[in-house]
Design an enzyme around this catalytic site. Structure first.
Site, short mmCIF file in Angstrom:
data_model
loop_
_atom_site.label_atom_id
_atom_site.label_comp_id
_atom_site.label_asym_id
_atom_site.label_seq_id
_atom_site.Cartn_x
_atom_site.Cartn_y
_atom_site.Cartn_z
N HIS A 13 -58.91 -9.70 -46.21
CA HIS A 13 -57.99 -8.67 -45.72
C HIS A 13 -58.63 -7.84 -44.61
O HIS A 13 -59.77 -7.40 -44.75
CB HIS A 13 -57.60 -7.78 -46.90
CG HIS A 13 -56.54 -6.77 -46.60
ND1 HIS A 13 -56.66 -5.45 -46.94
CD2 HIS A 13 -55.33 -6.89 -46.01
CE1 HIS A 13 -55.57 -4.80 -46.58
NE2 HIS A 13 -54.74 -5.65 -46.01
N ASP A 42 -54.35 -6.87 -38.48
CA ASP A 42 -53.16 -6.18 -37.99
C ASP A 42 -53.19 -6.08 -36.47
O ASP A 42 -54.25 -5.80 -35.89
CB ASP A 42 -53.11 -4.76 -38.57
CG ASP A 42 -53.22 -4.76 -40.08
OD1 ASP A 42 -52.31 -5.29 -40.73
OD2 ASP A 42 -54.24 -4.24 -40.60
N HIS A 55 -54.57 -0.94 -37.44
CA HIS A 55 -53.67 -0.69 -38.56
C HIS A 55 -52.85 0.58 -38.37
O HIS A 55 -51.64 0.59 -38.57
CB HIS A 55 -54.47 -0.59 -39.86
CG HIS A 55 -53.62 -0.44 -41.09
ND1 HIS A 55 -53.13 0.78 -41.51
CD2 HIS A 55 -53.15 -1.35 -41.97
CE1 HIS A 55 -52.41 0.60 -42.60
NE2 HIS A 55 -52.41 -0.68 -42.91
N GLU A 115 -50.81 -10.05 -38.90
CA GLU A 115 -49.75 -9.11 -39.27
C GLU A 115 -49.33 -8.33 -38.03
O GLU A 115 -50.12 -7.60 -37.43
CB GLU A 115 -50.21 -8.13 -40.36
CG GLU A 115 -49.03 -7.25 -40.74
CD GLU A 115 -49.32 -6.15 -41.73
OE1 GLU A 115 -50.31 -6.22 -42.47
OE2 GLU A 115 -48.52 -5.18 -41.73
O1 G3P Z 1 -50.64 -8.29 -44.88
C1 G3P Z 1 -50.97 -7.74 -46.09
C2 G3P Z 1 -51.36 -6.29 -45.98
O2 G3P Z 1 -52.28 -6.17 -44.95
C3 G3P Z 1 -50.20 -5.38 -45.75
O3 G3P Z 1 -50.54 -4.04 -45.82
O4 G3P Z 1 -51.10 -1.86 -44.88
O5 G3P Z 1 -52.92 -3.44 -45.46
O6 G3P Z 1 -51.47 -3.87 -43.49
P1 G3P Z 1 -51.56 -3.27 -44.87
MG MG Z 2 -52.21 -5.83 -42.83
#
Ligand code: G3P
Ligand code: MG
Length: 250
Positions: A13, A42, A55, A115
């Site tokens: 992640h 992101d 992000h 993302e």
């Molecule tokens: O893509 C999964 C996750 O990254 C979504 O939430 O806020 O961590 O971008 P966030």
């Molecule tokens: Mg994400």
């Protein structure tokens, strides 16, 4: 019809999970050195529409000071420190351009869940520009190397129009009542859902409708085992130190 998931099942992640400053090239290197060959990160547009890894819309958490990503040109963003907040070992790590992250991941054989994270009001542009750049830079290899996901249907629609061959996943916190319509309308491959909101029945329902289920962000081994037992196709994790890259094969 049961979903097909031809991609890695365990994903780091924000690049390097909890071991590196999120959404940086250092994070991508950290994920790789932990053995991960699959990442989520992101992507947001700078003021000049250049996609960067980011992000938060606003500075203050990972970038010191006040300001907004969407109001700052990419030439200024790439000079900003995105590592010091995490620890002195990463001070001087800069905001990464999306094109540099793409190039790095391609060169290392790292699969990407990109993302699309638009600043408010930039949903369509962020989807379009990110998808176009991905298709331009990766060509025929894009479909096997990248999966787009977004909480924004407008961004996913724009990505679909700009690069229909690159697969898409819809990000949600909870399963929305009209999940079938939303997934169908962007010809999504997958539903990406907060694992804390997912039940075994939901996972079965979505998978039996022909969509893969991807869970974020799973940070314990027992929970990952449980989700795997439910048939969940893929998970992303911050705990790349706890969950070994071969977790699903072991
Ligand atoms: O893509 C999964 C996750 O990254 C979504 O939430 O806020 O961590 O971008 P966030
Ligand atoms: Mg994400």
């Amino acid at each position: 019809m049961i979903a097909m998931w031809p991609y890695p099942r365990l994903i780091a992640h924000r690049g390097g999970g909890a071991l590196a400053p999120e959404n940086t090239l250092a994070a991508l290197r950290t994920g790789l050195s932990a053995g991960y060959r699959a990442v989520e990160f992101d992507v947001m547009l700078a003021a000049d529409q250049v996609p960067v890894l980011m992000h938060d819309e606003n500075f203050g958490r990972t970038i010191a000071g006040a300001g907004q990503v969407a109001a700052t040109p990419s030439a200024a963003l790439v000079g900003m420190d995105a590592g010091s907040w995490f620890g002195p070992a990463f001070s001087g790590e800069r905001i990464a351009l999306y094109r540099d992250a793409l190039a790095y991941c391609r060169s290392q054989g790292i699969w990407m869940n990109v993302e699309i994270k638009p600043a408010s009001g930039w949903e369509q542009q962020t989807g379009q520009v990110t998808a176009r750049l991905t298709a331009d830079l990766l060509g025929d290899g894009a479909a096997g190397a990248v999966l787009f996901s977004s909480f924004s249907m407008a961004a996913l629609r724009a990505a679909q129009q700009a690069a229909p061959g690159i697969p898409r996943g819809l990000l949600v916190q909870d399963l929305p009542p009209d999940w079938r319509e939303q997934l169908a309308s962007v010809r999504a491959l997958s539903l990406h859902i907060d694992h804390a909101r997912l039940t075994r029945d939901m996972a079965q329902l979505v998978r039996s409708a022909g969509y893969a289920v991807f869970c974020y962000t799973v940070n314990s081994v027992p929970r990952a085992r449980e989700l795997s037992g439910w048939g969940v196709d893929a998970i992303c994790t911050d705990r790349i130190d706890l969950l070994r890259p071969d977790f699903f094969e072991a």
